[in-house]
Design a protein around this motif. Structure first.
Motif, PDB file in Angstrom:
ATOM      1  N   THR A  43       0.826  -1.220   0.000  1.00 14.77           N
ATOM      2  CA  THR A  43       0.000   0.000   0.000  1.00 14.77           C
ATOM      3  C   THR A  43       0.854   1.262   0.000  1.00 14.77           C
ATOM      4  OG1 THR A  43      -1.882  -1.045   1.094  1.00 14.77           O
ATOM      5  CG2 THR A  43      -1.604   1.317   1.449  1.00 14.77           C
ATOM      6  N   ARG A  44       0.513   2.167  -0.917  1.00  9.29           N
ATOM      7  CA  ARG A  44       1.325   3.375  -1.064  1.00  9.29           C
ATOM      8  C   ARG A  44       0.577   4.656  -0.714  1.00  9.29           C
ATOM      9  NH1 ARG A  44       5.014   2.299  -6.201  1.00  9.29           N
ATOM     10  NH2 ARG A  44       3.242   3.061  -7.377  1.00  9.29           N
ATOM     11  N   THR A  45      -0.754   4.603  -0.729  1.00  7.41           N
ATOM     12  CA  THR A  45      -1.505   5.809  -0.409  1.00  7.41           C
ATOM     13  C   THR A  45      -1.067   6.311   0.967  1.00  7.41           C
ATOM     14  OG1 THR A  45      -3.375   5.119  -1.740  1.00  7.41           O
ATOM     15  CG2 THR A  45      -3.815   6.775  -0.058  1.00  7.41           C
ATOM     16  N   ARG A  46      -0.637   7.584   0.998  1.00  7.90           N
ATOM     17  CA  ARG A  46      -0.014   8.096   2.209  1.00  7.90           C
ATOM     18  C   ARG A  46      -0.982   8.929   3.029  1.00  7.90           C
ATOM     19  NH1 ARG A  46       4.060  11.181  -0.739  1.00  7.90           N
ATOM     20  NH2 ARG A  46       3.585  12.729   0.857  1.00  7.90           N
ATOM     21  N   GLN A  72      12.321  -1.947   5.716  1.00 10.99           N
ATOM     22  CA  GLN A  72      12.628  -3.291   6.206  1.00 10.99           C
ATOM     23  C   GLN A  72      11.353  -4.068   6.556  1.00 10.99           C
ATOM     24  OE1 GLN A  72      15.856  -4.191   6.052  1.00 10.99           O
ATOM     25  NE2 GLN A  72      16.137  -2.090   5.310  1.00 10.99           N
ATOM     26  N   ASN A  73      10.293  -3.350   6.853  1.00 11.40           N
ATOM     27  CA  ASN A  73       9.075  -4.023   7.301  1.00 11.40           C
ATOM     28  C   ASN A  73       7.850  -3.314   6.739  1.00 11.40           C
ATOM     29  OD1 ASN A  73       7.023  -5.346   8.563  1.00 11.40           O
ATOM     30  ND2 ASN A  73       7.597  -4.746  10.662  1.00 11.40           N
ATOM     31  N   LYS A  74       7.399  -3.794   5.572  1.00 12.73           N
ATOM     32  CA  LYS A  74       6.307  -3.091   4.906  1.00 12.73           C
ATOM     33  C   LYS A  74       4.959  -3.334   5.581  1.00 12.73           C
ATOM     34  CE  LYS A  74       5.551  -6.602   1.368  1.00 12.73           C
ATOM     35  NZ  LYS A  74       5.405  -6.888  -0.047  1.00 12.73           N
ATOM     36  N   THR A 121      -5.191   1.686  16.175  1.00 15.26           N
ATOM     37  CA  THR A 121      -3.920   2.322  16.519  1.00 15.26           C
ATOM     38  C   THR A 121      -3.152   2.688  15.261  1.00 15.26           C
ATOM     39  OG1 THR A 121      -2.901   0.140  16.619  1.00 15.26           O
ATOM     40  CG2 THR A 121      -3.660   1.079  18.692  1.00 15.26           C
ATOM     41  N   GLU A 122      -2.410   3.796  15.346  1.00 16.42           N
ATOM     42  CA  GLU A 122      -1.555   4.174  14.229  1.00 16.42           C
ATOM     43  C   GLU A 122      -0.480   3.107  14.063  1.00 16.42           C
ATOM     44  OE1 GLU A 122      -0.371   8.390  13.516  1.00 16.42           O
ATOM     45  OE2 GLU A 122       1.644   7.506  13.429  1.00 16.42           O
ATOM     46  N   GLY A 123      -0.336   2.613  12.849  1.00 18.18           N
ATOM     47  CA  GLY A 123       0.644   1.559  12.580  1.00 18.18           C
ATOM     48  C   GLY A 123       0.100   0.155  12.831  1.00 18.18           C
ATOM     49  N   GLY A 124      -1.130   0.063  13.356  1.00 11.00           N
ATOM     50  CA  GLY A 124      -1.712  -1.266  13.655  1.00 11.00           C
ATOM     51  C   GLY A 124      -2.596  -1.775  12.540  1.00 11.00           C
ATOM     52  N   GLY A 125      -2.557  -1.108  11.398  1.00 10.87           N
ATOM     53  CA  GLY A 125      -3.493  -1.423  10.313  1.00 10.87           C
ATOM     54  C   GLY A 125      -3.421  -2.853   9.809  1.00 10.87           C
ATOM     55  N   TRP A 126      -2.202  -3.380   9.721  1.00 14.70           N
ATOM     56  CA  TRP A 126      -2.068  -4.725   9.151  1.00 14.70           C
ATOM     57  C   TRP A 126      -2.821  -5.760   9.987  1.00 14.70           C
ATOM     58  CZ3 TRP A 126      -0.958  -6.651   4.622  1.00 14.70           C
ATOM     59  CH2 TRP A 126      -0.746  -8.023   4.522  1.00 14.70           C
ATOM     60  N   ASN A 127      -2.613  -5.722  11.297  1.00 19.32           N
ATOM     61  CA  ASN A 127      -3.300  -6.693  12.162  1.00 19.32           C
ATOM     62  C   ASN A 127      -4.808  -6.486  12.148  1.00 19.32           C
ATOM     63  OD1 ASN A 127      -0.999  -8.017  12.904  1.00 19.32           O
ATOM     64  ND2 ASN A 127      -0.620  -6.686  14.677  1.00 19.32           N
ATOM     65  N   GLN A 128      -5.217  -5.216  12.114  1.00 19.17           N
ATOM     66  CA  GLN A 128      -6.656  -4.940  12.097  1.00 19.17           C
ATOM     67  C   GLN A 128      -7.290  -5.458  10.810  1.00 19.17           C
ATOM     68  OE1 GLN A 128      -5.886  -0.796  14.503  1.00 19.17           O
ATOM     69  NE2 GLN A 128      -7.494  -0.762  12.941  1.00 19.17           N
TER      70      GLN A 128
END
Lengths: 337, 384
Positions: free
Chosen positions: B145-148, B185-187, B236-243
């Motif tokens: 995902t690239r949309t910022r 390192q961790n997309k 949470t900010e940065g928690g999108g993948w798990n959500q």
């Protein structure tokens, strides 16, 4: 599974895993009867899992029987455990006391006259070994002695005995039984579907294990996406067959389960064709050898999918019933079952 | 013994019978004059008026707490309603995503304010959602995902493009997955979910994309300096993948993953009522066997959800097998009957075949491609 079922599953799978060795299967394929294992299964009450306790059985349900039958398929036990489970259940339903010795089931052109059974039964599982055979003649369940039967031995693709028995005035007991005319074929299809579910579980586990061991191009072949995708299909087919068989067994407690049994046999047939093909493809040449045991399961699936009515046979009757009920009745029927 | 996934039988409680009868009676009236080809769209068909009636009946947000407009019914009640809607071909598309996944997502990760503000409207069938996950360069590879979403005073500025966004043109909100931080390192890190108000936010352009059948269900959604306030961040900010991973279990687990071609099966049987014959019977019998088995598998997943278990793997199995079944249907129909599919005119059967022949390719793409699902299953088998 409830707690008792977990215990049953552990004990029957443990027993068969230990006893059904490659040597045992091979010698059975060469015509040796695994007497010691049969006695052990009988002594453990596994052949009588469906017989009420009052009649000396385990008093199990069909869901319990499914555990035993799946285990029989998973471990490719080379003896008529499924047939005996079915025969004992039919006898109990008819209120006929079960005899000692090996029991099997028979389909064929059989006539009952003055307490004697005559005629020809074809492709009888372990007919040569059985002391007694159970058949449905008219509305009667018949238990016939096979003492004087003439046996024309034959085998299926899995080299399991499928003999032609000719009976002439064989001593028989009979009793009317409240089962459909095709009950032997129907419940035969159910026990085969359960065995097939077990054999498919084995195929999935064995093929995944092999893919994790076999190295080519410097890594286990299971690391290649092309192989992973195939194994995913194999495992989903096994899972579908498992729940279809469980569903049929569970439906029996509500009474008539002819619909669900047909579903299970059709689904098991379709899954077998897909799964055996993938299992062999992933195993490569080694899986095509007699030395490797994969074929003990795949050859059984190729036989079992056609026994007691192939998927096509059950699909035709299921389809005719569905069409006769009408298009708009399909969903209400499926959800009311 | 390998036990990668488990499908325990799950029987619907007898108490659901009355509800099923109610839904069936309601649909018999509502859909009496709707042609089969329209019903064949099932959950791709959108009708806000129908959705509001569903809300009034209490058949949206059925399992949610009452304080959010829900009805606190069991997962099985909900399952019965869903499968009746799908089997009848009801136009449930408008509220489907909000009911299925965005509402549950907000309940799990949203703020109290977000829940209070939005969930009761979803429950009424008035507020619709779309899912902003895929992008031009991020399809199956969702973590690309690239949309910022860049932090600014009071919120975030969003720039980028979401693609294949079903229903964005009618939805009130998008749950968008945006990149708030880039770690080469961790997309999987640095992804964050946001609620985006599609009706009032400036800097958002929604362009419908015509699909191969000429319909416009999905869209390109372009963000140009679109401002999303802080209080629209979900979880949470940065928690999108798990959500997102948790959300996908809801997205993949329902009966819509095997019933999308059911209307064609019904019309096939109607054709065969006139023709008879063994070949047609065999084909229908096979399809019935697969239908019944898939339903049992789907129910099993519903049972796991009801117990609070995570059936992500089992849901992938049902979705993969379900898509094969759905896609097989027009092929079987063609091979069996050989009738030409039509568009715009013709018998019910011909039109439904025309619609589904063109639509079924998407069934193993939407909600996770076949290859991704099988990769998930392979991981469950211990191969990855």
């Amino acid at each position: 599974m409830n707690e008792l079922q977990t215990i049953l599953a552990d004990s029957v799978n443990g027993l068969l895993a230990e006893r059904v060795t490659k040597n045992l299967i091979q010698s059975a394929e060469d015509g040796v009867w695994p007497e010691a294992l049969w006695s052990e299964l009988e002594a453990n009450g596994l052949t009588r899992v469906l017989v009420p306790e009052a009649q000396g059985g385990a008093g199990g349900t069909w869901a319990d029987a499914a555990i035993v039958l799946k285990a029989a398929g998973r471990h490719v036990a080379p003896l008529p455990l499924a047939e005996a489970v079915l025969a004992h259940w039919l006898l109990a339903e008819a209120g006929i006391a079960a005899p000692d010795g090996v029991l099997t089931v028979m389909e064929g052109d059989l006539t009952l006259s003055a307490g004697k059974l005559s005629g020809t039964a074809r492709r009888v599982p372990w007919g040569r070994q059985a002391a007694h055979g159970v058949a449905l003649v008219g509305g009667n369940l018949v238990l016939a002695s096979l003492d004087g039967a003439s046996v024309a031995p034959d085998i299926n693709v899995a080299r399991e005995p499928r003999d032609t028995l000719t009976l002439k005035d064989a001593a028989a007991q009979s009793a009317p039984v409240a089962l459909p005319e095709n009950a032997l074929r129907l419940y035969g299809a159910l026990v085969r579907a359960c065995q097939m579910a077990g054999a498919l579980d084995y195929l999935a586990a064995q093929t995944v294990a092999y893919a994790n061991e076999r190295t080519q191009f410097g890594k286990p072949i299971g690391k290649f996406q092309a192989i992973q995708q195939q194994l995913a299909v194999l495992a989903t087919q096994a899972a579908a067959t498992g729940i279809a068989a469980d569903h049929a067994c569970a439906s029996l407690k509500k009474g008539d389960a002819a619909f669900e049994i047909a579903v299970a046999k059709i689904r098991a047939d379709d899954a077998s064709s897909i799964a055996t093909s993938i299992a062999h493809q992933v195993h490569g040449a080694i899986g095509f050898t007699y030395e490797h045991g994969l074929h003990f399961a795949t050859r059984r699936l190729w036989s079992w999918r056609a026994e007691f009515g192939a998927g096509a046979e059950w699909a035709e009757s299921l389809g005719r019933e569905t069409i006769a009920r009408g298009a708009d009745a399909l969903w209400p029927y499926v959800t009311a079952r | 013994m390998m036990q990668a996934f488990r499908f325990d039988l799950c029987e619907l409680p007898d108490e659901t019978r009355g509800l099923r009868a109610d839904v069936r009676a309601f649909l018999a009236t509502e859909l009496a004059k709707v042609p089969a080809v329209t019903r064949a769209q099932t959950w791709s068909g959108s009708d806000p008026e129908f959705s509001r009636k569903m809300g009034a009946k209490g058949w949206i947000a059925m399992t949610w707490p009452k304080k959010y407009g829900g009805h606190e019914r069991s997962a099985f009640d909900r399952y019965v309603v869903l499968e009746e809607l799908l089997a009848a071909g009801a136009p449930v598309g408008a509220h489907w995503i909000g009911d299925r996944q965005s509402g549950p997502l907000l309940m799990r990760f949203g703020t109290e304010e977000q829940r209070q503000k939005i969930l009761p409207r979803v429950a009424k069938g008035e507020c619709y959602f779309c899912i902003g996950m895929s992008e031009p360069d991020s399809g199956s590879d969702l973590a690309a995902t690239r949309t910022r979403a860049d932090k600014v005073e009071g919120g975030y500025k969003v720039n980028g493009t979401k693609l294949w966004t079903s229903g964005a043109h009618t939805a009130h909100y998008m749950i968008g997955l945006f990149r708030t931080h880039l770690d080469p390192q961790n997309k999987h890190a640095g992804l964050t979910q946001f609620l985006v108000d599609l009706k009032t936010t400036e800097g958002i352009t929604i362009r419908p994309i015509r699909d191969l059948a000429g319909k416009a269900h999905f869209n390109e959604v372009v963000f140009q300096d679109a401002f999303v306030p802080d209080d629209m961040l979900v979880g949470t900010e940065g928690g999108g993948w798990n959500q997102v991973t948790a959300e996908l279990a809801f997205e993949r687990s329902g009966p819509e993953r095997y019933l999308s071609s059911f209307i064609l099966m019904v019309e096939m049987i109607r054709e065969l009522e006139k023709r008879g014959g063994a070949e047609g019977a065999r084909e229908i019998g096979r399809l019935v066997a697969h239908l019944v088995t898939l339903r049992q598998m789907s129910l099993s997943v519903a049972g796991m959800l009801d117990k609070g278990e995570n059936p992500a793997l089992e849901a992938s199995v049902v979705k993969d097998l379900g898509a094969i079944f759905e896609q097989d249907m027009p092929v079987r129909a063609h091979e069996l009957l050989g009738i030409e599919p039509t568009v715009g005119a013709g018998s019910d059967y011909e039109q439904v075949l025309g619609y589904l022949t063109q639509t079924t390719p998407s069934f193993s793409l939407r909600g996770g491609t076949r290859e991704i699902l099988r990769g998930i299953i392979a991981r469950g088998l211990g191969l990855r």
